[in-house]
Design a protein around this motif. Structure first.
Motif, PDB file in Angstrom:
ATOM      1  N   VAL A  64      -3.246 -27.424   9.371  1.00  0.00           N
ATOM      2  CA  VAL A  64      -3.362 -28.324   8.083  1.00  0.00           C
ATOM      3  C   VAL A  64      -3.935 -27.525   6.872  1.00  0.00           C
ATOM      4  CG1 VAL A  64      -4.171 -30.370   7.259  1.00  0.00           C
ATOM      5  CG2 VAL A  64      -3.744 -30.233   9.557  1.00  0.00           C
ATOM      6  N   ALA A  65      -3.012 -27.639   5.802  1.00  0.00           N
ATOM      7  CA  ALA A  65      -3.423 -26.826   4.609  1.00  0.00           C
ATOM      8  C   ALA A  65      -3.852 -27.752   3.705  1.00  0.00           C
ATOM      9  CB  ALA A  65      -2.138 -26.519   3.783  1.00  0.00           C
ATOM     10  N   SER A  66      -5.023 -27.283   2.828  1.00  0.00           N
ATOM     11  CA  SER A  66      -5.818 -28.106   1.837  1.00  0.00           C
ATOM     12  C   SER A  66      -5.360 -27.471   0.508  1.00  0.00           C
ATOM     13  CB  SER A  66      -7.232 -28.244   2.135  1.00  0.00           C
ATOM     14  OG  SER A  66      -7.625 -28.693   3.009  1.00  0.00           O
ATOM     15  N   TYR A  67      -5.301 -28.213  -0.583  1.00  0.00           N
ATOM     16  CA  TYR A  67      -5.025 -27.444  -1.877  1.00  0.00           C
ATOM     17  C   TYR A  67      -5.855 -27.736  -2.857  1.00  0.00           C
ATOM     18  CZ  TYR A  67      -0.165 -27.739  -0.027  1.00  0.00           C
ATOM     19  OH  TYR A  67       1.010 -27.708   0.758  1.00  0.00           O
ATOM     20  N   VAL A 111      -9.772 -26.374  -8.712  1.00  0.00           N
ATOM     21  CA  VAL A 111     -10.424 -27.803  -8.620  1.00  0.00           C
ATOM     22  C   VAL A 111      -9.832 -28.452  -7.060  1.00  0.00           C
ATOM     23  CG1 VAL A 111     -10.334 -30.259  -9.529  1.00  0.00           C
ATOM     24  CG2 VAL A 111     -10.302 -27.997 -11.216  1.00  0.00           C
ATOM     25  N   ASP A 112     -10.716 -29.029  -6.498  1.00  0.00           N
ATOM     26  CA  ASP A 112     -10.263 -29.608  -5.127  1.00  0.00           C
ATOM     27  C   ASP A 112      -9.269 -30.536  -5.447  1.00  0.00           C
ATOM     28  OD1 ASP A 112     -11.827 -27.982  -3.220  1.00  0.00           O
ATOM     29  OD2 ASP A 112     -13.619 -29.200  -3.684  1.00  0.00           O
ATOM     30  N   SER A 113      -8.220 -30.625  -4.627  1.00  0.00           N
ATOM     31  CA  SER A 113      -7.276 -31.597  -4.427  1.00  0.00           C
ATOM     32  C   SER A 113      -7.345 -32.438  -3.005  1.00  0.00           C
ATOM     33  CB  SER A 113      -5.826 -30.912  -4.567  1.00  0.00           C
ATOM     34  OG  SER A 113      -5.061 -32.014  -4.249  1.00  0.00           O
ATOM     35  N   ASN A 114      -6.775 -33.642  -3.169  1.00  0.00           N
ATOM     36  CA  ASN A 114      -6.615 -34.718  -1.978  1.00  0.00           C
ATOM     37  C   ASN A 114      -5.303 -34.123  -1.323  1.00  0.00           C
ATOM     38  OD1 ASN A 114      -9.353 -35.790  -2.432  1.00  0.00           O
ATOM     39  ND2 ASN A 114      -8.262 -37.150  -3.561  1.00  0.00           N
ATOM     40  N   THR A 115      -4.415 -33.122  -1.643  1.00  0.00           N
ATOM     41  CA  THR A 115      -3.387 -32.908  -0.900  1.00  0.00           C
ATOM     42  C   THR A 115      -3.532 -32.208   0.065  1.00  0.00           C
ATOM     43  OG1 THR A 115      -2.352 -33.230  -3.079  1.00  0.00           O
ATOM     44  CG2 THR A 115      -0.908 -32.046  -1.341  1.00  0.00           C
ATOM     45  N   HIS A 116      -2.713 -32.673   1.070  1.00  0.00           N
ATOM     46  CA  HIS A 116      -2.513 -31.830   2.590  1.00  0.00           C
ATOM     47  C   HIS A 116      -1.271 -31.684   3.105  1.00  0.00           C
ATOM     48  CE1 HIS A 116      -6.956 -31.913   2.877  1.00  0.00           C
ATOM     49  NE2 HIS A 116      -6.972 -33.263   2.476  1.00  0.00           N
ATOM     50  N   SER A 117      -0.932 -30.566   3.847  1.00  0.00           N
ATOM     51  CA  SER A 117       0.368 -30.587   4.301  1.00  0.00           C
ATOM     52  C   SER A 117      -0.088 -29.786   5.658  1.00  0.00           C
ATOM     53  CB  SER A 117       1.192 -29.853   3.545  1.00  0.00           C
ATOM     54  OG  SER A 117       0.946 -28.359   3.491  1.00  0.00           O
TER      55      SER A 117
END
Length: 93
Positions: free
Chosen positions: A50-53, A37-43
């Protein structure tokens, strides 16, 4: 063959993973998308980008932000663009 599992489900399986900083990165085509499930979190990683989660959902249980990937990478990490890695209790063996 590497395999990622959580809560009894196989999340990904591949013999074409790439190891970066002791993490197995799975090719995008090797994941079982019904659990992601796509998440709005990034690092941000200074050398990868930039990573997506993704959160993982199996049988009604959710493991928030348990998978990450780099949709676009810096030049030094081009070999893992789009590849998915796991943490937060996901077993990779």
């Amino acid at each position: 063959m590497k395999k990622a599992t959580w809560n009894g489900a196989t999340l990904a399986e591949s013999d074409a993973t790439v190891v970066v900083e002791n993490n197995q990165y799975f090719p995008p085509e090797s994941i079982n998308k019904q659990y992601f499930v796509d998440s709005n979190t990034h690092s941000t990683c200074p050398w990868k980008g930039v990573a997506s989660y993704y959160s993982i959902e199996v049988d009604g249980k959710v493991n928030p932000d348990a998978a990450w990937y780099y949709p676009e990478t810096k030049d030094a990490a081009k070999n893992i663009t789009g590849y998915i890695a796991f943490w937060k209790g996901v077993k990779v063996e």
